[in-house]
Design an enzyme around this catalytic site. Structure first.
Site, mmCIF file in Angstrom:
data_model
loop_
_atom_site.group_PDB
_atom_site.id
_atom_site.type_symbol
_atom_site.label_atom_id
_atom_site.label_comp_id
_atom_site.label_asym_id
_atom_site.label_seq_id
_atom_site.Cartn_x
_atom_site.Cartn_y
_atom_site.Cartn_z
ATOM 1 N N ASN A 10 1.078 -1.158 0.015
ATOM 2 C CA ASN A 10 -0.012 0.022 0.002
ATOM 3 C C ASN A 10 1.054 1.269 0.139
ATOM 4 O OD1 ASN A 10 -1.859 2.071 0.445
ATOM 5 N ND2 ASN A 10 -2.357 1.390 2.486
ATOM 6 N N LYS A 12 0.126 4.293 -0.311
ATOM 7 C CA LYS A 12 -0.554 5.297 0.199
ATOM 8 C C LYS A 12 -0.188 6.608 -0.624
ATOM 9 C CE LYS A 12 -0.222 3.095 4.648
ATOM 10 N NZ LYS A 12 -0.024 3.533 6.270
ATOM 11 N N HIS A 96 -9.570 1.349 4.779
ATOM 12 C CA HIS A 96 -8.266 1.404 5.474
ATOM 13 C C HIS A 96 -8.306 2.549 6.566
ATOM 14 C CE1 HIS A 96 -4.187 2.579 6.546
ATOM 15 N NE2 HIS A 96 -3.718 1.645 5.708
ATOM 16 N N GLU A 98 -6.762 4.590 7.811
ATOM 17 C CA GLU A 98 -6.529 6.149 7.502
ATOM 18 C C GLU A 98 -7.869 6.818 6.979
ATOM 19 O OE1 GLU A 98 -2.994 5.592 5.664
ATOM 20 O OE2 GLU A 98 -1.944 5.041 7.360
ATOM 21 N N GLU A 168 -5.625 -4.899 10.406
ATOM 22 C CA GLU A 168 -4.507 -3.917 10.791
ATOM 23 C C GLU A 168 -4.727 -3.408 11.941
ATOM 24 O OE1 GLU A 168 -2.349 -2.874 6.723
ATOM 25 O OE2 GLU A 168 -4.187 -1.646 7.030
ATOM 26 N N GLY A 174 2.446 1.989 10.823
ATOM 27 C CA GLY A 174 3.497 3.030 10.674
ATOM 28 C C GLY A 174 3.727 3.380 12.053
ATOM 29 N N SER A 213 3.296 -2.283 10.364
ATOM 30 C CA SER A 213 4.712 -2.601 10.734
ATOM 31 C C SER A 213 5.475 -3.650 10.116
ATOM 32 C CB SER A 213 4.901 -2.120 12.069
ATOM 33 O OG SER A 213 4.621 -0.740 12.415
HETATM 34 P P1 PGA Z 1 2.849 0.145 7.735
HETATM 35 O O1 PGA Z 1 1.557 0.426 6.955
HETATM 36 O O2 PGA Z 1 3.081 -1.025 7.108
HETATM 37 O O3 PGA Z 1 3.542 1.263 7.171
HETATM 38 O O4 PGA Z 1 2.626 0.081 9.197
HETATM 39 C C1 PGA Z 1 0.406 -0.614 6.963
HETATM 40 C C2 PGA Z 1 -0.928 -0.136 6.048
HETATM 41 O O5 PGA Z 1 -1.339 0.898 6.489
HETATM 42 O O6 PGA Z 1 -1.413 -0.889 5.397
#
Ligand code: PGA
Length: 251
Positions: A10, A12, A96, A98, A168, A174, A213
């Site tokens: 992803n 983003k 997601h 976010e 997640e 992140g 992560s």
């Molecule tokens: P990350 O993000 O691997 O940077 O923690 C995962 C995601 O948001 O899908």
């Protein structure tokens, strides 16, 4: 039941066209034979078509990061399933955290988006997960059950079969913090049991990715868990060598 694992990057709001081209070339030429695993990247809308064209004859599939639930019409700034399909997407990330956090997405709007993705012939990568506060209040199971049952409401078992679910934990995205392997396995088994109770045996076929992560140093352990069928990767998907190492840890 053997499920083909799926590793998805992803991106983003990262990667200009040139950076994206460099990244996917780094992946496809850095890892020529991925074996029995589906590999997917999710570029921004702007370079999705270009990247899809570039990867046409490769093993790498394309996901969009979002879609609108209507197929067309007066929705300024939005992009719908048929347009994504036309541009070369095969998957779409939906719900997601976010998008839930910053763009007001709810389980109800996610439900509409899942249905419209399926209608357009796209495979939804449907994201769920609890916040830290919810975990600390012992609400993980009720939060996840609610997210699943509301967002998947009204789907037929034959549609559910195609879905990819991405678990997640919001506190692990992140942040560098990963859930412990036993927490991940327990939660994935729980997610499968909720889908099973609502939709029956098709739950055995659904692929449940872990996200939050994931990196080369922890991917092997996480991806070897029986109920973990792949990963949704943010930060570590932006570097070809890290992404390849994560894919390689499942082969
Ligand atoms: P990350 O993000 O691997 O940077 O923690 C995962 C995601 O948001 O899908």
């Amino acid at each position: 039941m053997s499920r083909i694992p799926i590793i998805a990057g992803n991106w983003k709001m990262n990667m200009t066209s040139l950076q994206a081209i460099e990244l996917v070339n780094g992946i496809r030429y850095g890892l020529k034979f991925p074996g029995n695993v589906d590999v997917v990247v999710a570029p921004t809308f702007l370079c999705l078509k270009e990247i899809a064209n570039l990867l046409k004859d490769s093993y790498i599939g394309i996901a969009a990061q979002n879609l609108h639930w209507k197929s067309d019409g007066a929705f300024t700034g939005e992009v719908s399933g048929p347009f994504l399909k036309d541009a070369g997407a095969e998957y779409v990330i939906i719900g997601h955290s976010e998008r839930r956090q910053y763009f007001g997405e709810t389980d109800e709007s996610i439900n509409l988006k899942i249905k419209s993705a399926l209608q357009a012939g796209l495979i939804p990568i449907f994201c769920i997960g609890e916040t830290l506060e919810e975990r600390e209040s012992n609400l993980v199971e009720s939060v996840l059950r609610n997210q699943i049952l509301t967002a998947m409401d009204g789907l037929a078992p034959s549609e559910v079969e195609d879905l990819v679910v991405a678990y997640e934990p919001v506190w692990a995205i992140g942040t560098g913090k990963t859930a412990l392997p036993e927490q991940v396995e327990e939660t994935h088994a729980f997610i499968r049991s909720v889908i099973m109770s609502q939709f029956g045996n098709v739950a055995e076929k659904i692929r449940i990715q872990y996200g939050g992560s994931v990196k080369p140093s922890n991917s092997k352990e996480l991806l070897s868990l029986p109920n973990v069928d792949g990963a949704l990767i943010g930060g570590a998907s932006l570097k070809a060598s890290d992404f390849i190492q994560i894919i390689a840890s499942i082969i």
